[in-house]
Design a protein around this motif. Sequence first.
Motif, short mmCIF file in Angstrom:
data_model
loop_
_atom_site.label_atom_id
_atom_site.label_comp_id
_atom_site.label_asym_id
_atom_site.label_seq_id
_atom_site.Cartn_x
_atom_site.Cartn_y
_atom_site.Cartn_z
N GLN A 150 -8.66 0.24 -5.81
CA GLN A 150 -7.62 0.02 -4.79
C GLN A 150 -6.36 0.80 -5.12
OE1 GLN A 150 -8.52 -1.67 -2.01
NE2 GLN A 150 -10.54 -1.83 -3.02
N ASP A 151 -6.09 1.05 -6.41
CA ASP A 151 -4.94 1.90 -6.77
C ASP A 151 -5.12 3.31 -6.23
OD1 ASP A 151 -3.79 -0.23 -8.20
OD2 ASP A 151 -4.91 0.29 -10.00
N LEU A 152 -6.36 3.80 -6.28
CA LEU A 152 -6.65 5.11 -5.71
C LEU A 152 -6.42 5.10 -4.20
CD1 LEU A 152 -7.75 8.00 -5.74
CD2 LEU A 152 -10.06 7.02 -5.70
N LEU A 153 -6.90 4.06 -3.53
CA LEU A 153 -6.70 3.98 -2.08
C LEU A 153 -5.22 3.91 -1.73
CD1 LEU A 153 -9.61 1.58 -1.02
CD2 LEU A 153 -9.59 4.08 -1.12
N ASP A 154 -4.43 3.23 -2.57
CA ASP A 154 -2.98 3.19 -2.34
C ASP A 154 -2.38 4.59 -2.43
OD1 ASP A 154 -2.92 0.47 -1.94
OD2 ASP A 154 -2.36 -0.01 -4.01
N GLU A 155 -2.84 5.40 -3.38
CA GLU A 155 -2.35 6.77 -3.49
C GLU A 155 -2.69 7.57 -2.24
OE1 GLU A 155 -0.93 10.50 -4.83
OE2 GLU A 155 -0.46 8.45 -5.45
N LEU A 156 -3.89 7.36 -1.70
CA LEU A 156 -4.27 8.07 -0.48
C LEU A 156 -3.42 7.60 0.71
CD1 LEU A 156 -8.16 8.18 -0.83
CD2 LEU A 156 -6.49 9.92 -1.47
N ARG A 157 -3.09 6.32 0.74
CA ARG A 157 -2.19 5.82 1.80
C ARG A 157 -0.85 6.56 1.74
NH1 ARG A 157 -4.25 0.72 0.33
NH2 ARG A 157 -5.49 -0.20 2.03
N ARG A 158 -0.34 6.71 0.52
CA ARG A 158 0.95 7.39 0.37
C ARG A 158 0.88 8.84 0.84
NH1 ARG A 158 1.24 3.92 -4.22
NH2 ARG A 158 0.15 5.41 -5.57
N ARG A 159 -0.32 9.39 0.82
CA ARG A 159 -0.51 10.77 1.26
C ARG A 159 -0.79 10.86 2.76
NH1 ARG A 159 -3.08 14.49 -3.27
NH2 ARG A 159 -2.08 13.61 -5.11
N GLY A 160 -0.78 9.74 3.45
CA GLY A 160 -0.94 9.76 4.89
C GLY A 160 -2.33 9.47 5.40
N TRP A 161 -3.26 9.07 4.53
CA TRP A 161 -4.59 8.69 5.00
C TRP A 161 -4.45 7.39 5.81
CZ3 TRP A 161 -9.68 10.29 2.65
CH2 TRP A 161 -9.56 11.51 1.94
N SER A 162 -5.06 7.36 6.99
CA SER A 162 -5.02 6.16 7.82
C SER A 162 -5.95 5.10 7.26
CB SER A 162 -5.43 6.50 9.24
OG SER A 162 -6.82 6.83 9.29
N GLU A 163 -5.80 3.86 7.73
CA GLU A 163 -6.70 2.79 7.29
C GLU A 163 -8.14 3.11 7.70
OE1 GLU A 163 -5.84 0.12 5.26
OE2 GLU A 163 -4.08 1.43 5.14
N ASP A 164 -8.30 3.72 8.87
CA ASP A 164 -9.65 4.10 9.30
C ASP A 164 -10.24 5.14 8.35
OD1 ASP A 164 -11.70 3.89 11.51
OD2 ASP A 164 -11.35 6.05 11.53
#
Length: 606
Positions: free
Chosen positions: A299-313
């Motif tokens: 989930q820490d990795l997914l948080d990093e991707l969120r910060r980079r603009g990856w959408s929830e989808d």
Amino acid sequence: MIPVIDGHNDLAWERRERFGYGTAGLDGLVPGLHTDLPRLTAGGVGGQFWSVWVDPALAGAEQVTATLEQIDFVHRLIDAYPDRLQFARTAADARSAIGAGRIASLIGVEGGAQLGGSLAVLRQYARLGARYLTLTWSRTTDWADSATDEARHGGLTEFGHEVVRELNRVGVLVDLAHVSPATMRDALRTSIRPVIVSHSAAAALCDHPRNVPDDVLRAIGAQGGVVMVAFVPSFLSPARHAWVLGGERGDAPPVGIADLADHLDHVREVAGVHAVGLGADYDGTDAMPDGLEDVSHYQDLLDELRRRGWSEDDLEAVAHRNVLRVLEASDADHLAFLAGTAAPPRAAALTPATDAAARAVAEAAQRPRVLVVVNAAASAPRRLSDWLEADGIAVDAVLGSDGLPGSLDGYAGLVLLGGGLMPDDDEKAPWLAQERALARAAIDADFPTLGICLGGQLLAHVAGGEVRAEFGPKERGATMISPAEAGRDDPLVTGFGDTAPMIENHQDMITELPADAVLLASSAAVANQAFRLGRRVYGVQFHPEVGAEDLTRWEEPTTPAPGDRPVAELVAEARRVDADNARASRALVAGFAAHVRSYAAERNGA
């Protein structure tokens, strides 16, 4: 929390090696492992492809047996924790498990050598639940080129294409991790179903041979496949990869979550977001990026991707939807195979792996020959000759004092043994001049060569290293040898695992390796225990051809030194670790034999 389905975890082999295939205790924290049930839950793992991998120290039918043991472990693991794990074959099974709050447990076979050359074996693995096959591991097989070994086929042989066709027919995914780019491209041309890469990264960001080039990324995306990015630091960072190739000297360059996210960004950009997945390789490598130390950190990795603009989808796609889509694309094939309603296999998929009569004739005519230089009658080869012969290699053992050949013509390999000398002891051993000439010719031609003890020191000496007499600690008996990072993927040293006991009997030391040598292994007291020059020239300071019983012929030191131990004590200690010694030594010789065979095949235009 977004459920993650990871493409590759080597827990099964770790439990074999450290816990005798036991399943107990995984419901609590297990120190020394990356994986246990509490940390899987903390990381939001909803599904896991459990890798069933086999050490290349095992060969032929042993590979098949060990694969069945690994599959058995996965099934027993699921049975041991029915409230936490659920067996899954299909995408529907995985979704059902996740919906019930359990971890969907799937099986992937990591290496085409584990088929034993038989597509009937593949079909049995499929019946037992295997849903992907990695076409090779770190060694080139008889039908597919590996990314980390010599390319003998230019990709897939015709039988290799048949493997891909049969994988499609029985609904087992084609996994392109570990294979050469040429093998990747051949498999993509043949497969009629989407493929996976279970644990690799992007070659454009880190030129590691295990990574995937951009043209292949694009092709996988175009065909609806998924690239499951590995977390292995040397796959992610050019600096870390260079540090490994340089023998891991000094501090390791740092690698973190951002480096991994860069690779995920790149795969998304080149192949499309639909082609991105996660295949960490937990418990399959020692080091992991900072912040991703174990399975609790997805989930820490997914948080990093969120910060980079990856959408929830997008995050749901990379975490689980993409791999489920690819699995589902082959589910109907798999279920039809299990039900007996699939199209019949092609004739090539039914051919027996071994024609005993034909093999006997071919082996007699085609066995490559190895020259073994013996520097003292007492140091003649022991089990080395038997193992080479078992691997299809003919052995010519020549005592140096009887005269050595003037060249390596007619041979496909060279072994230089010990003998209580120094590399330039020409007064005691006049033949050493010719032995050095043979060594020089072998190094220049990258000719398959294994130097043992004196032989390894002679190779280092000829190549510009430094060897000093009676300089190092007096190692005598069974010494624990640990692979360097470069050794972990090397075909000769990879079978050592974390460490292996090897027989030593000297004080002469290679104090400085040649400038272009790659360090492969060390012991606590001696840094330069094993090294490689080029791709196929190896030197070791220990004695893989010697086992515990050979120590009974040792004599007590005539002038004992402080710390000398009685021979009986050394023998007893060696006997306690004799099985581990034999396993690792056998793997080393098998790796050398593979180099000899591939060299002979190249020379013969095969």
